[in-house]
Design an enzyme around this catalytic site. Structure first.
Site: not given
Length: 301
Positions: A214, A171
């Site tokens: 993301e 992430d």
């Protein structure tokens, strides 16, 4: 006055033109829509079982549902394997049938397969269509649909053959702050450059997928947890040392990573493998980000 001339052109074979047509099954509807399976010589069992040659985990499909047998002359016969809901070809229920090009096979309640003979160019075109349906248009990483399909396939392979399998979830740290400070186009640029950087550093057999805004995942077939931890640390350093510049401004980017290796006693399903990797990713963020964590770090053995 010029005489009209008739020019006869001799047909010359094109280099690399297809000379062989192979037999394929193409999924027209169901969870794996667009996917194609090449039918080599011999028998191919279709079903939900991890031992099936063509595994389709859709509603109503039996563990060993049907069998396709490609004969020596290239023809293909389909047989129902006493499935619960039957096998249908072009709407008619069958026990055994020699297939014709274009026949549609229905198994279960939602899965329809098209039987087709295709040459190499047609196969390439079909593969390109499937690629376009399984790639994230922004980053060119595989999308979540591909992630789910590939993980299911690799998990079944690892279970069946008792081979290692690892998963890395990662992430982008403080991604909302990047968007708020530099704008969403800058955020898109970060994701594109991040993906290109990571994909260039992976093995061809690894699957890099965008599974959230993301958030990304790397499925690592035939890879131990220890090897996956080493890769995660290498990716962490790689991203931290990569320059991300947009609109003339440098954007600092780091990632947090969670790693989990397949353990038969702890992961009866692929979903549980994902949950462990997610827990490790959360722990990496809790510990300050820009780091990788593994199950041992959160008390999992």
């Amino acid at each position: 006055m010029n005489e009209e001339q008739t020019v006869i052109h001799k047909r010359v074979p094109v280099a690399g033109a297809p000379t062989e047509r192979n037999a394929y099954l193409i999924v027209l509807s169901g969870r794996a829509v667009g996917k194609m399976y090449k039918l080599g010589p011999g028998e191919h069992v279709v079903g939900r079982s991890t031992d099936a040659d063509i595994r389709l985990d859709d509603e109503g499909i039996s563990r060993s549902h049907a069998m396709l047998r490609r004969r020596a002359d290239g023809t293909v016969e389909v047989s129902d394997l006493d499935s619960t809901n039957g096998t249908f070809v072009n709407g008619a229920q069958i026990r055994h049938l020699t297939l014709s090009d274009g026949d549609r096979i229905q198994i279960g309640s939602v899965t329809i397969l098209k039987f087709s003979y295709q040459d190499s160019l047609e196969e390439q075109f079909q593969q390109q269509l499937y690629e376009s349906a399984t790639r994230d248009p922004l980053t060119q990483a595989y999308n979540k649909r591909h992630f789910n399909e590939q993980l299911e396939k690799d998990f079944a392979h690892a279970t069946r053959h008792e081979l290692p399998l690892s998963l890395v979830m990662l992430d982008v740290d403080h991604f909302k702050l990047i968007n708020d400070t530099h704008g969403h186009p800058a955020g898109d640029h970060v994701l594109q450059r991040l993906s290109a950087t990571i994909m260039a550093s992976l093995r061809t057999e690894d699957s890099f997928c965008r599974v959230g805004g993301e958030e990304f995942a790397v499925i690592m077939r035939d890879c131990t947890e220890e090897e996956a931890v080493q890769l995660a640390e290498r990716l962490r350093r790689l991203v931290a040392n990569t320059q991300f510049v947009y609109g003339g401004k440098s954007i600092p980017v780091t990632i947090s990573l969670g790693v989990s290796g397949f353990a038969r006693d702890r992961h009866p399903t692929g979903t549980l493998l994902v949950e462990d990797a997610d827990r490790c990713l959360y722990e990496a963020k809790r510990r300050g980000r820009n780091r990788a964590c593994r199950p041992a770090d959160i008390g999992l053995r």
